[in-house]
Design a protein around this motif. Structure first.
Motif, mmCIF file in Angstrom:
data_model
loop_
_atom_site.group_PDB
_atom_site.id
_atom_site.type_symbol
_atom_site.label_atom_id
_atom_site.label_comp_id
_atom_site.label_asym_id
_atom_site.label_seq_id
_atom_site.Cartn_x
_atom_site.Cartn_y
_atom_site.Cartn_z
ATOM 1 N N GLU A 1 0.446 1.463 8.022
ATOM 2 C CA GLU A 1 0.272 0.584 6.833
ATOM 3 C C GLU A 1 1.580 0.800 5.616
ATOM 4 O O GLU A 1 2.266 1.953 6.018
ATOM 5 C CB GLU A 1 -0.762 1.434 6.130
ATOM 6 N N ARG B 1 2.481 -0.011 1.763
ATOM 7 C CA ARG B 1 2.091 -0.730 0.467
ATOM 8 C C ARG B 1 2.905 -0.075 -0.740
ATOM 9 O O ARG B 1 3.427 0.708 -0.898
ATOM 10 C CB ARG B 1 0.515 -0.256 0.046
ATOM 11 N N ARG C 1 3.894 -2.373 -7.850
ATOM 12 C CA ARG C 1 2.719 -2.967 -7.307
ATOM 13 C C ARG C 1 2.396 -4.224 -8.463
ATOM 14 O O ARG C 1 1.937 -5.036 -8.072
ATOM 15 C CB ARG C 1 1.652 -2.137 -7.179
ATOM 16 N N LYS D 1 3.000 -6.989 -5.145
ATOM 17 C CA LYS D 1 1.972 -6.372 -4.071
ATOM 18 C C LYS D 1 2.299 -6.526 -2.955
ATOM 19 O O LYS D 1 2.483 -7.695 -2.353
ATOM 20 C CB LYS D 1 0.790 -6.885 -4.873
ATOM 21 N N GLN E 1 0.734 -5.146 0.535
ATOM 22 C CA GLN E 1 -0.320 -4.226 1.524
ATOM 23 C C GLN E 1 -0.297 -4.961 2.872
ATOM 24 O O GLN E 1 -1.376 -5.772 3.131
ATOM 25 C CB GLN E 1 -2.156 -4.713 0.756
ATOM 26 N N GLU F 1 1.449 -10.030 1.092
ATOM 27 C CA GLU F 1 2.436 -9.885 0.130
ATOM 28 C C GLU F 1 2.572 -10.952 -1.000
ATOM 29 O O GLU F 1 2.734 -11.999 -0.846
ATOM 30 C CB GLU F 1 3.703 -9.767 0.760
#
Length: 120
Positions: free
Chosen positions: A56, A58, A64, A68, A70, A93
């Motif tokens: 992952e 993020r 963020r 963003k 993730q 994204e």
């Protein structure tokens, strides 16, 4: 067509269930994200016991707010042969989302590839 003998595979793997690595991602000393690599569990997929390996990435904090990220990557690897059976990639994204799925058939030396793009 090439075949692999059982002796070509290692008898032990260098990881175990619930093992993980976590990294802070920064630029010029400012943290902007996190990355995680983990082996959460062994599961069964299509009659095969497999290692589930997840990665992952993020964004965090103020980064963020502006950008963003993730993203997740899941791979399922046969515990006996260590060959991948499934690879799934989920990208999220900012204004871009995409899902990619590859299902491997090692008996026929083929792979099914599915890709979806989701505009936001």
């Amino acid at each position: 067509m090439a075949t692999l003998s059982p002796s070509a595979f290692p008898s032990q793997v260098p990881y175990k269930a619930q093992e993980f690595l976590r990294y802070d991602l920064s630029y010029l000393g400012v943290k902007g994200g996190e990355a995680l690599l983990e082996v959460p569990e062994k599961v069964f997929v299509g009659g095969h016991q497999v290692w589930h390996i997840r990665s992952e990435v993020r964004s965090t904090g103020w980064v963020r707010t502006f950008y963003k990220v993730q993203d997740t990557f899941d791979t399922y690897i046969d515990t006996e042969t260590l060959l991948p059976l499934i690879m799934e990639k989920n990208i999220d994204e900012r204004n871009y989302s995409r899902r990619k799925l590859i299902v491997f058939d090692h008996d026929t030396c083929q792979a099914l590839y599915i890709s979806d793009k989701y505009p936001q």
